[in-house]
Design an enzyme around this catalytic site. Sequence first.
Site, PDB file in Angstrom:
ATOM      1  N   SER A   1      -6.455 -11.334 -10.682  1.00 35.15           N
ATOM      2  CA  SER A   1      -5.548 -13.058 -10.610  1.00 35.15           C
ATOM      3  C   SER A   1      -5.423 -12.512 -12.243  1.00 35.15           C
ATOM      4  O   SER A   1      -6.359 -12.589 -13.265  1.00 35.15           O
ATOM      5  CB  SER A   1      -6.934 -13.813 -10.802  1.00 35.15           C
ATOM      6  OG  SER A   1      -6.252 -13.724  -9.077  1.00 35.15           O
TER       7      SER A   1
ATOM      8  N   ARG B   1     -14.591 -19.578 -12.819  1.00 32.12           N
ATOM      9  CA  ARG B   1     -14.744 -18.627 -13.053  1.00 32.12           C
ATOM     10  C   ARG B   1     -15.462 -18.553 -14.297  1.00 32.12           C
ATOM     11  O   ARG B   1     -14.209 -18.306 -15.381  1.00 32.12           O
ATOM     12  CB  ARG B   1     -13.089 -18.432 -13.128  1.00 32.12           C
ATOM     13  CG  ARG B   1     -12.664 -17.908 -12.083  1.00 32.12           C
ATOM     14  CD  ARG B   1     -13.114 -16.211 -11.561  1.00 32.12           C
ATOM     15  NE  ARG B   1     -12.400 -16.342 -10.418  1.00 32.12           N
ATOM     16  CZ  ARG B   1     -12.583 -16.372  -8.781  1.00 32.12           C
ATOM     17  NH1 ARG B   1     -13.604 -17.411  -8.974  1.00 32.12           N
ATOM     18  NH2 ARG B   1     -11.523 -15.899  -8.590  1.00 32.12           N
TER      19      ARG B   1
ATOM     20  N   GLU C   1      -7.231 -15.597 -17.234  1.00 33.59           N
ATOM     21  CA  GLU C   1      -8.246 -14.978 -16.825  1.00 33.59           C
ATOM     22  C   GLU C   1      -9.254 -13.946 -17.043  1.00 33.59           C
ATOM     23  O   GLU C   1     -10.058 -14.073 -17.474  1.00 33.59           O
ATOM     24  CB  GLU C   1      -8.539 -14.723 -15.838  1.00 33.59           C
ATOM     25  CG  GLU C   1      -9.967 -14.855 -14.741  1.00 33.59           C
ATOM     26  CD  GLU C   1      -9.352 -14.948 -13.331  1.00 33.59           C
ATOM     27  OE1 GLU C   1      -8.912 -15.824 -12.078  1.00 33.59           O
ATOM     28  OE2 GLU C   1     -10.095 -12.806 -12.324  1.00 33.59           O
TER      29      GLU C   1
HETATM   30  C1  LIG Z   1      -7.844  -5.639  -7.800  1.00 39.11           C
HETATM   31  C2  LIG Z   1      -8.515  -6.525  -8.731  1.00 39.11           C
HETATM   32  C3  LIG Z   1      -9.122  -7.326  -7.589  1.00 39.11           C
HETATM   33  C4  LIG Z   1      -9.584  -8.258  -8.303  1.00 39.11           C
HETATM   34  N1  LIG Z   1      -9.688  -9.973  -7.540  1.00 39.11           N
HETATM   35  C5  LIG Z   1     -11.171 -10.642  -7.836  1.00 39.11           C
HETATM   36  C6  LIG Z   1     -11.362 -11.364  -6.851  1.00 39.11           C
HETATM   37  O1  LIG Z   1     -10.953 -11.424  -5.724  1.00 39.11           O
HETATM   38  N2  LIG Z   1     -12.246 -12.399  -7.826  1.00 39.11           N
HETATM   39  C7  LIG Z   1     -12.871 -12.649  -8.629  1.00 39.11           C
HETATM   40  O2  LIG Z   1     -13.491 -13.056  -9.302  1.00 39.11           O
HETATM   41  N3  LIG Z   1     -12.406 -11.741  -9.801  1.00 39.11           N
HETATM   42  C8  LIG Z   1     -10.980 -10.153  -8.938  1.00 39.11           C
HETATM   43  N4  LIG Z   1     -10.662  -9.596 -10.095  1.00 39.11           N
HETATM   44  C9  LIG Z   1     -11.129  -9.294 -11.218  1.00 39.11           C
HETATM   45  C10 LIG Z   1     -13.098  -8.620 -11.718  1.00 39.11           C
HETATM   46  O3  LIG Z   1     -12.721  -8.192 -10.402  1.00 39.11           O
HETATM   47  C11 LIG Z   1     -14.065  -8.936 -12.295  1.00 39.11           C
HETATM   48  O4  LIG Z   1     -14.001 -10.024 -13.286  1.00 39.11           O
HETATM   49  C12 LIG Z   1     -15.026  -8.371 -12.572  1.00 39.11           C
HETATM   50  O5  LIG Z   1     -16.411  -9.192 -12.142  1.00 39.11           O
HETATM   51  C13 LIG Z   1     -15.374  -7.645 -13.773  1.00 39.11           C
HETATM   52  O6  LIG Z   1     -16.333  -6.278 -13.493  1.00 39.11           O
HETATM   53  P1  LIG Z   1     -15.744  -5.012 -14.073  1.00 39.11           P
HETATM   54  O7  LIG Z   1     -17.101  -4.261 -14.545  1.00 39.11           O
HETATM   55  O8  LIG Z   1     -14.868  -4.602 -14.051  1.00 39.11           O
HETATM   56  O9  LIG Z   1     -15.892  -6.234 -15.846  1.00 39.11           O
HETATM   57  P2  LIG Z   1     -15.305  -5.702 -17.439  1.00 39.11           P
HETATM   58  O10 LIG Z   1     -14.229  -5.320 -17.169  1.00 39.11           O
HETATM   59  O11 LIG Z   1     -16.051  -3.905 -17.681  1.00 39.11           O
HETATM   60  O12 LIG Z   1     -15.680  -6.325 -18.530  1.00 39.11           O
HETATM   61  C14 LIG Z   1     -15.535  -8.272 -18.276  1.00 39.11           C
HETATM   62  C15 LIG Z   1     -15.934  -9.305 -19.413  1.00 39.11           C
HETATM   63  O13 LIG Z   1     -17.385  -8.932 -19.039  1.00 39.11           O
HETATM   64  C16 LIG Z   1     -18.246  -8.587 -19.895  1.00 39.11           C
HETATM   65  N5  LIG Z   1     -19.961  -7.717 -19.352  1.00 39.11           N
HETATM   66  C17 LIG Z   1     -19.272  -5.882 -18.268  1.00 39.11           C
HETATM   67  N6  LIG Z   1     -20.566  -6.075 -17.764  1.00 39.11           N
HETATM   68  C18 LIG Z   1     -21.513  -7.167 -18.759  1.00 39.11           C
HETATM   69  C19 LIG Z   1     -23.077  -7.268 -18.674  1.00 39.11           C
HETATM   70  N7  LIG Z   1     -23.556  -6.277 -17.569  1.00 39.11           N
HETATM   71  N8  LIG Z   1     -23.425  -7.445 -19.631  1.00 39.11           N
HETATM   72  C20 LIG Z   1     -22.772  -8.737 -20.221  1.00 39.11           C
HETATM   73  N9  LIG Z   1     -21.759  -8.232 -20.498  1.00 39.11           N
HETATM   74  C21 LIG Z   1     -20.850  -7.602 -19.723  1.00 39.11           C
HETATM   75  C22 LIG Z   1     -17.534  -7.336 -21.006  1.00 39.11           C
HETATM   76  O14 LIG Z   1     -18.072  -7.067 -21.779  1.00 39.11           O
HETATM   77  C23 LIG Z   1     -16.103  -8.127 -20.873  1.00 39.11           C
HETATM   78  O15 LIG Z   1     -16.154  -9.393 -22.015  1.00 39.11           O
HETATM   79  C24 LIG Z   1     -10.089  -8.390  -9.873  1.00 39.11           C
HETATM   80  C25 LIG Z   1     -10.357  -7.346 -10.456  1.00 39.11           C
HETATM   81  C26 LIG Z   1      -9.019  -6.652  -9.899  1.00 39.11           C
HETATM   82  C27 LIG Z   1      -8.425  -5.143 -10.803  1.00 39.11           C
END
Ligand SMILES: Cc1cc2nc3c(=O)[nH]c(=O)nc-3n(C[C@H](O)[C@H](O)[C@H](O)COP(=O)(O)OP(=O)(O)OC[C@H]3O[C@@H](n4cnc5c(N)ncnc54)[C@H](O)[C@@H]3O)c2cc1C
Length: 338
Positions: A229, A159, A325
């Site tokens: 998580s 992570r 996280e």
């Molecule tokens: C139901 C559920 C299950 C999940 N299961 C998992 C799992 O199994 N494994 C896991 O690893 N994670 C899991 N996650 C967490 C999540 O899916 C990941 O962290 C995912 O990568 C977040 O993507 P996002 O586009 O929604 O990011 P966001 O929530 O929109 O952003 C997260 C961070 O990244 C930054 N960011 C986003 N896009 C960019 C970009 N293009 N450039 C620079 N910075 C950026 C944002 O500013 C922020 O700081 C889960 C979440 C949920 C809700």
Amino acid sequence: MSISLAPLNTFGLKQNCSALVRVVTKSELTTACRLLYSEQVPMLILGGGSNLVFTTDYQGTVVSVETKGIKITTDDDYYYVNAQAGENWHSLVEFCLANNINGLENMALIPGTVGAAPIQNIGAYGIEFNRFCQDVEFLRLDTNELVVFSNEQCRFGYRESIFKQELKHLAVITEVTLKLPKQWLPILEYGPLQHLDPSTVTAQQIFDCVCQVRKSKLPDPSLLGNVGSFFKNPIVSLSQFIALKQRFPSIVAFKQADEQYKLAAGWLIDQAGLKGFQIGGAAVHKDQALVLVNTGQATGEDVCQLARYIIDVIYDLFDVTLHVEPRIIGPEGEIEIK
Ligand SMILES: Cc1cc2nc3c(=O)[nH]c(=O)nc-3n(C[C@H](O)[C@H](O)[C@H](O)COP(=O)(O)OP(=O)(O)OC[C@H]3O[C@@H](n4cnc5c(N)ncnc54)[C@H](O)[C@@H]3O)c2cc1C
């Protein structure tokens, strides 16, 4: 002007931002970010909002990354899949499977965008993003350059990546290239996949199994707000693990390569009797102790208080520090839970 962030974060927190810019091409993304950075306007890059907790209204501009495009090239041994940052991660996994490109199936149904995947090196069911990452392209805000980092340069960990360390808030990820071997190997070590036969299993079967298990285990954010998580699994030394094992013989832990142990944070929280525990509208999920949920009217403050309470209880009971996280966002940017 004030724009609601409620539909843009999977916790469903009802906060606002001062401005929202939706970008659909790489050039719009880099232009918008360069301008905001040069004018010193607080900016938050937003993907799917599935790893964010808004504690209050955000006094800045949210840049919603909605850039699309997937390109595939090959050589004798590999497929190279290049995807724009705004592509949906799960759709990319489906797209690869549909094109007989296997490898990503264990990471099906992880919410969010491709651009966010390298940031915390997403992972599930025995595979992490870095296993297949060829390189990551990003706009480096302080030097105003478009840079490509190799897998090694991204310094991926559990992570973790350079984008959460030295380049925190300095890199806008624009696209990602994955390198997937044509010779596919199923990864079936993780519990729910162990019953599958490695000699006959297909990537589609693994995908289906992962989707089914995830749907049965994790609350659907559209029904019950959450960010997956909430805490990372803490890593402890061998001596600390032995001491804990003596006190708690059923403790759940995974041996790491370097003689350290990764403890199951969900087990610790469950053991502390915190399943279902609630502060305001935020609660520990009744079945999944690692997931905090919005029971309907949670505020960011409720979520932070609940997280703080859990961290303190776990520390008092086990002498182990839990780390959050998701990214916690204050009025002008990321903050720590106090
Ligand atoms: C139901 C559920 C299950 C999940 N299961 C998992 C799992 O199994 N494994 C896991 O690893 N994670 C899991 N996650 C967490 C999540 O899916 C990941 O962290 C995912 O990568 C977040 O993507 P996002 O586009 O929604 O990011 P966001 O929530 O929109 O952003 C997260 C961070 O990244 C930054 N960011 C986003 N896009 C960019 C970009 N293009 N450039 C620079 N910075 C950026 C944002 O500013 C922020 O700081 C889960 C979440 C949920 C809700």
